[in-house]
Motif scaffolding. Structure first.
Motif, PDB file in Angstrom:
ATOM      1  N   VAL A   3       1.384  -1.692  -0.288  1.00 35.90           N
ATOM      2  CA  VAL A   3      -0.085   0.399  -0.010  1.00 35.90           C
ATOM      3  C   VAL A   3       0.405   0.626  -0.489  1.00 35.90           C
ATOM      4  N   GLY A   4       2.297   1.100   1.018  1.00 33.04           N
ATOM      5  CA  GLY A   4       3.446   2.478   0.601  1.00 33.04           C
ATOM      6  C   GLY A   4       4.173   1.354   0.382  1.00 33.04           C
ATOM      7  N   ASN A   5       5.426   2.256   0.987  1.00 32.27           N
ATOM      8  CA  ASN A   5       6.454   1.917   1.249  1.00 32.27           C
ATOM      9  C   ASN A   5       7.508   2.259   2.669  1.00 32.27           C
ATOM     10  N   ASN A   6       6.527   2.218   3.072  1.00 37.79           N
ATOM     11  CA  ASN A   6       6.690   1.569   4.774  1.00 37.79           C
ATOM     12  C   ASN A   6       6.316   0.147   6.166  1.00 37.79           C
ATOM     13  N   PRO A   7       7.575  -0.812   5.483  1.00 36.52           N
ATOM     14  CA  PRO A   7       7.571  -1.630   6.200  1.00 36.52           C
ATOM     15  C   PRO A   7       6.900  -2.125   7.469  1.00 36.52           C
ATOM     16  N   GLY A   8       5.730  -3.164   7.215  1.00 34.78           N
ATOM     17  CA  GLY A   8       5.345  -3.645   8.823  1.00 34.78           C
ATOM     18  C   GLY A   8       4.852  -2.317   9.218  1.00 34.78           C
ATOM     19  N   THR A   9       4.214  -1.213   7.963  1.00 33.45           N
ATOM     20  CA  THR A   9       3.244  -0.437   8.566  1.00 33.45           C
ATOM     21  C   THR A   9       2.833  -0.376   7.259  1.00 33.45           C
ATOM     22  N   ASN A  10       2.824  -0.301   5.955  1.00 33.50           N
ATOM     23  CA  ASN A  10       1.894  -0.308   4.946  1.00 33.50           C
ATOM     24  C   ASN A  10       2.241  -1.074   4.068  1.00 33.50           C
ATOM     25  N   GLN A  11       3.104  -2.214   4.562  1.00 32.33           N
ATOM     26  CA  GLN A  11       3.606  -2.958   2.946  1.00 32.33           C
ATOM     27  C   GLN A  11       4.581  -4.205   3.838  1.00 32.33           C
ATOM     28  N   THR A  59       9.404   5.408  -7.285  1.00 29.80           N
ATOM     29  CA  THR A  59       9.086   4.179  -5.824  1.00 29.80           C
ATOM     30  C   THR A  59      10.088   3.352  -6.014  1.00 29.80           C
ATOM     31  N   ASP A  60      10.555   2.952  -4.514  1.00 21.43           N
ATOM     32  CA  ASP A  60      11.866   1.918  -4.374  1.00 21.43           C
ATOM     33  C   ASP A  60       9.885   0.913  -3.212  1.00 21.43           C
ATOM     34  N   TYR A  61      10.070  -0.368  -3.347  1.00 17.55           N
ATOM     35  CA  TYR A  61       9.966  -1.387  -2.160  1.00 17.55           C
ATOM     36  C   TYR A  61      10.849  -2.199  -1.637  1.00 17.55           C
ATOM     37  N   GLN A  62      11.671  -1.965  -0.890  1.00 18.62           N
ATOM     38  CA  GLN A  62      12.499  -3.122  -0.036  1.00 18.62           C
ATOM     39  C   GLN A  62      11.460  -4.212   0.348  1.00 18.62           C
ATOM     40  N   ILE A  63      11.617  -5.221   0.084  1.00 26.15           N
ATOM     41  CA  ILE A  63      10.550  -6.417  -0.082  1.00 26.15           C
ATOM     42  C   ILE A  63      11.432  -7.198   0.848  1.00 26.15           C
ATOM     43  N   MET A  64      12.570  -7.790   0.723  1.00 22.58           N
ATOM     44  CA  MET A  64      13.576  -8.703   1.390  1.00 22.58           C
ATOM     45  C   MET A  64      15.050  -8.097   1.660  1.00 22.58           C
ATOM     46  N   THR A  65      15.432  -8.657   3.102  1.00 22.21           N
ATOM     47  CA  THR A  65      16.714  -8.968   3.335  1.00 22.21           C
ATOM     48  C   THR A  65      17.325  -9.834   3.812  1.00 22.21           C
ATOM     49  N   PHE A  66      18.305 -10.517   3.944  1.00 24.57           N
ATOM     50  CA  PHE A  66      19.304 -11.834   4.034  1.00 24.57           C
ATOM     51  C   PHE A  66      20.473 -10.805   3.873  1.00 24.57           C
ATOM     52  N   GLY A  67      21.147 -12.513   4.878  1.00 22.79           N
ATOM     53  CA  GLY A  67      22.445 -12.052   5.175  1.00 22.79           C
ATOM     54  C   GLY A  67      23.229 -12.776   3.759  1.00 22.79           C
ATOM     55  N   THR A  85      22.345  -8.155  -0.070  1.00 22.95           N
ATOM     56  CA  THR A  85      21.656  -8.426   1.260  1.00 22.95           C
ATOM     57  C   THR A  85      20.476  -7.948   1.391  1.00 22.95           C
ATOM     58  N   SER A  86      19.452  -7.921   0.147  1.00 21.25           N
ATOM     59  CA  SER A  86      18.658  -7.057  -0.178  1.00 21.25           C
ATOM     60  C   SER A  86      17.743  -7.402  -1.470  1.00 21.25           C
ATOM     61  N   LEU A  87      16.608  -7.552  -1.486  1.00 21.12           N
ATOM     62  CA  LEU A  87      16.032  -7.244  -3.056  1.00 21.12           C
ATOM     63  C   LEU A  87      14.724  -6.452  -3.125  1.00 21.12           C
ATOM     64  N   THR A  88      14.712  -5.303  -3.490  1.00 19.71           N
ATOM     65  CA  THR A  88      14.010  -4.160  -4.189  1.00 19.71           C
ATOM     66  C   THR A  88      13.201  -4.144  -4.673  1.00 19.71           C
ATOM     67  N   LEU A  89      12.269  -3.552  -4.717  1.00 20.68           N
ATOM     68  CA  LEU A  89      10.892  -4.037  -6.154  1.00 20.68           C
ATOM     69  C   LEU A  89      10.543  -2.035  -6.879  1.00 20.68           C
ATOM     70  N   ALA A  90      11.660  -1.839  -8.100  1.00 19.10           N
ATOM     71  CA  ALA A  90      11.811  -0.707  -8.809  1.00 19.10           C
ATOM     72  C   ALA A  90      10.805  -0.116  -9.725  1.00 19.10           C
ATOM     73  N   THR A  91       9.877   1.034  -9.317  1.00 15.85           N
ATOM     74  CA  THR A  91       8.621   0.689 -10.508  1.00 15.85           C
ATOM     75  C   THR A  91       9.144   1.477 -10.867  1.00 15.85           C
ATOM     76  N   VAL A  92       8.794   1.454 -12.504  1.00 17.45           N
ATOM     77  CA  VAL A  92       9.008   1.616 -13.846  1.00 17.45           C
ATOM     78  C   VAL A  92       8.575   2.220 -14.551  1.00 17.45           C
ATOM     79  N   ALA A  93       8.688   3.336 -15.364  1.00 14.15           N
ATOM     80  CA  ALA A  93       7.110   3.326 -16.666  1.00 14.15           C
ATOM     81  C   ALA A  93       7.620   2.864 -17.444  1.00 14.15           C
ATOM     82  N   ALA A  94       6.748   1.458 -18.497  1.00 12.09           N
ATOM     83  CA  ALA A  94       6.684   1.052 -19.500  1.00 12.09           C
ATOM     84  C   ALA A  94       5.654   1.097 -20.587  1.00 12.09           C
ATOM     85  N   PRO A  95       6.031   0.857 -21.697  1.00 11.77           N
ATOM     86  CA  PRO A  95       5.046   0.609 -22.845  1.00 11.77           C
ATOM     87  C   PRO A  95       3.943  -0.188 -22.228  1.00 11.77           C
TER      88      PRO A  95
END
Length: 225
Positions: free
Chosen positions: A139-147, A176-184, A212-222
């Protein structure tokens, strides 16, 4: 054998006690709800358990030292800790909510961290098989609050599917970026992506991996032809 039938409730309302194994044939089959509803310390189950229903873990620790299998059931965390004495395979069903899983685990089913209240942490190694799936609500990009976010303290071995569930008619803007995972550490990448292309909106998500992470980046796309 204790068989908790569909529609039945096994409710633990105490602290510092174990469910003891009295013999080689002892086991628990849960087709209903197995809940730890009170107390804030560790409750240990020394009896092998097979879950086809729902295991609910609010604050506090529910520990399975005698063996735990999950052929088709749901593990629902609400701020608690789910712990196994041996490596744990989510063979079927769903792991969801927020809190901690303390075990090395393999995912052949679905992991769905909660959208709000906190993040889901796996304390150990996590391997996702080709048939496994991870789902994240945005819903947003604040982990644990709206993501949703999944934190893996050990190595993440990634394959299979990653999916996004858009909640509350949320529409991300490019950049807009969404960091959805972190790992060692990490081996591999997801190979299938569900709901990453926002049809009719001229944008999509693209995965960006670091060590150490996976981020989902929003990009413009046809739009696809």
């Amino acid at each position: 054998v204790l068989h908790n039938l569909s529609g039945a409730l096994f409710d633990i309302q105490t602290d510092n006690i174990s469910i003891l194994n009295s013999g080689t044939a002892a086991r628990i089959i849960n087709d209903g709800v197995f809940r730890r509803s009170a107390g804030s310390f560790t409750v240990s189950c020394d009896v092998p358990m097979s879950n086809n229903g729902t295991v609910e873990v609010p604050p506090g620790t529910l520990r399975f030292d005698g063996g735990y299998t999950n052929p088709a059931g749901t593990i629902s965390l609400a701020g608690g800790t789910f712990r196994t004495g041996q490596p744990f395979c989510l063979a079927g069903g769903l792991l969801t909510g927020w809190g901690s899983v303390v075990a090395d685990m393999t995912n052949a089913a679905t992991i769905r961290p909660a959208l709000s209240n906190g993040v889901l942490t796996i304390t150990g190694r996590c391997e996702q098989l080709l048939g496994g799936r991870m789902e994240f609500e945005l819903v947003g990009n604040n982990p644990g609050t709206n993501q949703s976010r999944l934190n893996i303290t050990g190595k993440a071995i990634l394959r299979g599917t990653v999916g996004v569930r858009w909640a509350g008619n949320h529409l991300p803007t490019p950049g807009t970026d969404y960091q959805i995972m972190t790992f060692g550490s990490r081996d591999g990448q997801f190979c299938c992506f569900d709901n990453f292309l926002l049809l009719g909106q001229g944008r999509r998500l693209t995965p960006v991996y670091s060590a150490t992470s996976l981020t989902l980046a929003t990009v413009a796309a046809p739009e696809p032809t």
